[in-house]
Design an enzyme around this catalytic site. Structure first.
Site, short mmCIF file in Angstrom:
data_model
loop_
_atom_site.label_atom_id
_atom_site.label_comp_id
_atom_site.label_asym_id
_atom_site.label_seq_id
_atom_site.Cartn_x
_atom_site.Cartn_y
_atom_site.Cartn_z
CB THR A 1 52.42 15.66 -11.84
OG1 THR A 1 53.80 16.01 -12.21
CG2 THR A 1 51.68 15.11 -12.85
CD GLU A 2 52.96 15.17 -4.92
OE1 GLU A 2 54.07 14.84 -4.76
OE2 GLU A 2 51.90 14.36 -4.75
N GLY A 3 55.53 17.13 -9.41
CA GLY A 3 57.05 17.21 -10.10
C GLY A 3 57.16 18.44 -10.97
#
Lengths: 265, 330, 265, 330
Positions: A54-56
């Protein structure tokens, strides 16, 4: 939908068609919602070794207990093997060009695959900046994915208002003005390889980069798609029907979508 | 040896903020960790004209903007993920109350990295070529904007790329799972840009769900991504991220996420929300009552609670913490 | 040394004089060896709240079991409250200007406080690069400290070969050509505030930035220092004798230097 | 699900390296964690003309350079801290065998950060103004060098600063305290630039003192700073950093640090060292015997051993690991 006597919904078809674009072993980044479901469907069905993130910076996880509310929801944080951060995920792994594929959504998309998720204006924005009539979600990480990922899959509901000759605001770049205009900015990512909609699949012409109709679903047709597209949509000479979801595909999809979010529409 | 820095939430807001302050939030994405209680307290103390620096919107920015307290904002993502558009922020942008300068999520993170490094700019290989580069809410007359993300030349290859302005926010409130009384902090779950922010910001206040003994930090020094030396104050506030989640401690409160966002859609219902959920409590005890026993029980039944297990034995009691806060508030 | 009947060694005097420059509460970075001992002496004696760190990102630690063999030796990793990394320590905290003070060593130093730790050449290097006759340790993190730290303390044995009109190679910048030449590079750090030697303390003239003799030790004198300095050393009008180490200071220093490394020389 | 990637040390060197390769070391400073066994194996397999990228020298670079296997090197620090000058590296530089391009320690770390970001350059606020900027061992004719650290202009302020070339080494061997069979890794002690290197390098081989079950990673995901997705292979090799230390596992071997460095001072004694300590063992068992029981017992009595305690229960046995290696080597 009922008129087609379908055993699956349009959103399910779209998610499966998107998932089919993913190959085993790829490093892939998903957003929340449909994008994540399409990705984890692929992992559950035909790409067990997909490396999802994911982006995080959540790595090695798969959702539990239903559709995550966000990409750092506890439903996806419950079984991760690594948590890092945004610089790592979106920077070192995505903007760098290391990520093979990303799946993004769009409020509005144009014939060169440019995406608007920022706002809706009454008419053109004009030369100056002005606040949108309707503010949307902004670019989020989609801009970073659109610039850096090896290829990008755009998922969007096929409605005329969403398919524009030119988006009002480019939140995430597709092929910009078409042809080789991406090169002007040195993007390492290859750009959108497909726009996958609730009615069919559009792919870019290799030279002009204009998106053409590549395939339609068993329940849709070329005219329906053209009439829901607000530009003069060209049809690929190789246009074809997308195979219906198999029993195995539907089973895998619905295992991921255990709360049935996709079946509702 | 460093000194304890525990203070009360009210003191933290009073001591470290003022109207117009550049206020940065240390959080995960909308649904993750967020120091939203700090935002509530900003409103309780009547702070306004804030310049909000959020890598992503959260319910905090949604609330602050919805309450009309945000003049300027910079962020990457302005929605609430599956919970939809952020109605408070949206309304404040559409009515022109808040000027939102758009960037991407990576852009915000590396602008903080640049601020931490004290680089005047950061190379940009994203956001260029899109309207994010060309249009500036802060300089609306400029198109294409040359002051927001100008183009520069790589001296080695001659290639063109962009340049982001670095960020060094005046004050940051950073949500962490646990901190010790000195300010060493452990975050469970993704950091997003909290690591970079804790170095970039001029003042750093931690808002911690739990306070643990420093021995915990000595056992897990590699987990202590925010060391005491960069921290100015620590606020102890269980359920600090509510209705958002805190990995290892509690899940998102789906009902309140929805009802809160619904309330923020209009000015009138926002006022009611503020009355009920911002100005309503006088103490942390009140705050917990406001969330409700049943709800707290439900959200603490999180699938992630095993993540907290290794650290539980070092958790300080409320009494021990209260004593330290008394000293700190002096 | 014996001729002075000293109760302490020259190195001990140098370490104590250096430690006296550190103030309570400062964020300080130490290298290995003398630098670390001077720093931890200050913490043990008069600056208990000093916030000490190493280049690699060891925070909250103090050495156990004797002089660490390196800045990531287990002797200093045994009681840290945080471990991060080089980007953080040398970048976010030092090069950024956040660190108040750093202590570095020198193989050679010149009258503007420029430091050479890279190599010794037979004569000038010349216009082209050529390999040194004797390779030293390189700049390490000292260059980063010299550019970014609020002020820098240079510790060096006072021998003529080490005190040059101009260093052959600037590994870590002092005041470069003197005056305001540092400004050309926009360094956020203030430059060296003192050169502390085995014979005395040199400080820069506020305008020319040329280092002058500011103080000598109870066991040294101005002529001795001049004759050990290979430039025409100016003497400050306020030149004075450095106070002898106190009993408490020596006790604190020797507690840190439990293996007695400093007492040997 | 990702697949196990455990292979033998010999296979790793054979599969991922060749003469002339850009070889980066993932290590702490000279006395810390270092994948020196990978360097020994490079010599055992006769690799040479290496382009070594070390943020700092270690006994590994000292050995490789002393053995004449390094044509080019880039690093920040080239000594051995309290153990003095690095005699092998020093000799190879002074005799012109190795061209050493000087940078500072921060420069090396942020050049890797730039490589991880795929930025063509990284802003430089250090190394400028000194001879590090002006003189280039790789381009000796150029003075002042314009290709090493050129000056650029901040587009916002007009201020002049420098630009570092980013690094993307062809292959990296990174020492970690423990890894799981998939390639998730935990480092105890400072990372130095191992986090950035693991993203910047084109191929990443972990060299782990211990192999743990993936459940350990799920319990401590925030400690897993190197996730499996960036790892190509894992080599299990207890005492991999010897005679250097591995926090939590073993201390530096002071005697061998000294005798090794002494041996590397001359070509002749270096040959003897290679014979005794590089070409001498046929198996990991032999390697442990070479270190010696008594010595291993001594250095494992480390004050840092409590750092390993939380993870011990997940350590895999040598037998379990051997099976996985057999599969991986196929």
């Amino acid at each position: 939908m009922n008129s087609h006597k379908l055993e699956y919904t349009r959103q399910e078809m779209m998610a499966i068609a998107t998932g089919r674009e993913l190959r085993d072993g790829e490093l892939a980044i998903f957003g929340v919602g449909l994008s994540m479901l399409a990705g984890y469907f692929a992992q559950a069905h035909h790409a067990p070794n997909i490396r999802a993130m994911t982006e995080g910076g959540v790595y090695g996880a798969s959702p539990v207990g239903g559709l995550p509310w966000g990409i750092e929801c506890n439903r996806i944080s419950a079984n991760a093997t690594s948590f890092t951060n945004g610089v790592d995920a979106l920077g070192f792994l995505v903007a760098s060009g290391r990520c093979d594929v990303g799946i993004i959504g769009a409020a509005q998309v144009d014939k060169f695959g440019n995406v608007n998720t920022t706002g809706i204006w009454d008419g053109e924005i004009g030369d100056h900046y002005r606040a949108p009539k309707t503010r949307l979600t902004g670019a989020g990480g989609a801009n970073d994915i659109a610039c850096g990922a090896g290829r990008v899959l755009i998922m969007v509901a096929h409605e005329p208002k969403r398919f524009a000759e030119k988006v009002t605001y480019i939140s995430s770049p597709g092929y910009l003005d078409g042809g080789n205009t991406r090169e002007r900015y040195g993007f390492i990512g290859g750009g959108p390889s497909a726009i996958i909609t609730t009615l069919g699949i559009l792919r870019p012409d290799p030279n002009t980069k204009e998106f053409q109709l590549d395939a339609y679903y068993p329940f849709s047709n070329i005219e329906e798609i053209k009439s829901n597209t607000n530009w003069a949509l060209k049809v690929s000479p190789r246009v074809h029907v997308v195979p219906e979801p198999t029993v195995d595909e539907l089973k895998a999809l619905r295992k991921v979508d255990e709360t049935g979010a996709l079946r509702k529409q | 040896m460093p000194q304890p820095k525990l203070i009360s939430l009210a003191t933290a807001v009073d001591r470290f903020t003022q109207n117009g302050v550049q206020y940065a939030s240390g959080a995960a994405l909308p649904i993750g960790s967020d120091a939203i209680v700090f935002g509530r307290e900003l409103l309780r103390q009547g702070r306004n004209q804030l310049h909000a620096i959020f890598h992503c919107n959260s319910q905090q920015l949604n609330l602050l903007a919805g309450a009309g307290a945000v003049d300027k904002a910079e962020c990457g993502f302005s929605g609430l993920e599956v919970f939809g558009f952020a109605n408070g922020l949206r309304r404040s942008i559409e009515t022109g109350v808040t000027q939102l300068e758009d960037y991407s999520n990576l852009a915000m993170a590396i602008r903080l990295l640049g601020g931490a490094m004290n680089w005047p700019f950061v190379p940009a290989t994203v956001n260029i070529g899109s309207d994010i580069q060309y249009r500036s809410a802060f300089s609306p007359e400029e198109y294409p904007s040359t002051s927001k993300i100008p183009m520069i030349t790589d001296p080695f290859s001659g290639r063109q790329l962009g340049a982001f302005q670095s960020l060094q926010p005046e004050v940051a409130a950073i949500h962490v799972s646990m901190a010790d009384p000195l300010g060493n902090a452990i975050m469970l779950g993704t950091e997003w840009s909290r690591f970079e922010l804790s170095r970039a910001a001029k003042k750093v206040i931690l808002v911690a769900d739990e306070i643990v003994h420093t021995d915990c930090m000595r056992q897990f020094p590699n987990l202590v991504r925010i060391p005491d030396i960069v921290v100015d104050a620590i606020v102890y506030w269980p359920f600090a991220a509510w209705p958002q989640s805190s990995p290892g401690l509690y899940d998102v409160d789906e009902d309140h996420m929805r009802s809160m966002n619904k309330a923020l859609a209009t000015e009138e219902t926002t006022q009611q929300y503020l009355k009920d959920y911002v100005f309503s409590y006088q103490s942390h005890r009140d705050y917990l009552d406001m969330i409700g026993n049943e709800k707290r029980e439900k959200i603490t039944q999180t699938e992630t609670s095993f993540l907290m297990d290794p650290y539980r034995k070092w958790i300080l009691s409320a009494d021990e913490i209260a004593k330290l806060v008394l000293e700190g508030d002096r």
